[in-house]
Design a protein around this motif. Sequence first.
Motif, PDB file in Angstrom:
ATOM      1  N   ASN A 273       0.851  -1.175   0.000  1.00 35.33           N
ATOM      2  CA  ASN A 273       0.000   0.000   0.000  1.00 35.33           C
ATOM      3  C   ASN A 273       0.894   1.235   0.000  1.00 35.33           C
ATOM      4  N   LYS A 274       0.292   2.410  -0.136  1.00 30.49           N
ATOM      5  CA  LYS A 274       1.052   3.654  -0.081  1.00 30.49           C
ATOM      6  C   LYS A 274       1.867   3.676   1.215  1.00 30.49           C
ATOM      7  N   GLY A 275       3.138   4.001   1.097  1.00 31.93           N
ATOM      8  CA  GLY A 275       4.014   4.026   2.268  1.00 31.93           C
ATOM      9  C   GLY A 275       4.512   2.649   2.693  1.00 31.93           C
TER      10      GLY A 275
END
Length: 87
Positions: free
Chosen positions: A33-35
């Motif tokens: 996921n993002k990050g």
Amino acid sequence: IDFNVSPVDVLANETLISMLFYNLLENAIKACNKGGKVKIYNEGKKITFEDNGKGIEKNQLLDNICARTSYMFSTPWSFTPSGTFTF
């Protein structure tokens, strides 16, 4: 991406092993996921690609990926559904 791999001498087709490593890295990045985080590290000739994505079912991995690539290796590999692929 946390990349901590020591140089290792292996007997392999350079093109095929490069394609495999690229594919594993690309899949690890896509799974996050993002990050998210991706780690690549080795202990001797054992190289591990690890991500903190949701993972993939082992039977799906075997059906879709390993059946096409297992012929390239003379060493055993393993996979954990948490997102770690080691060979």
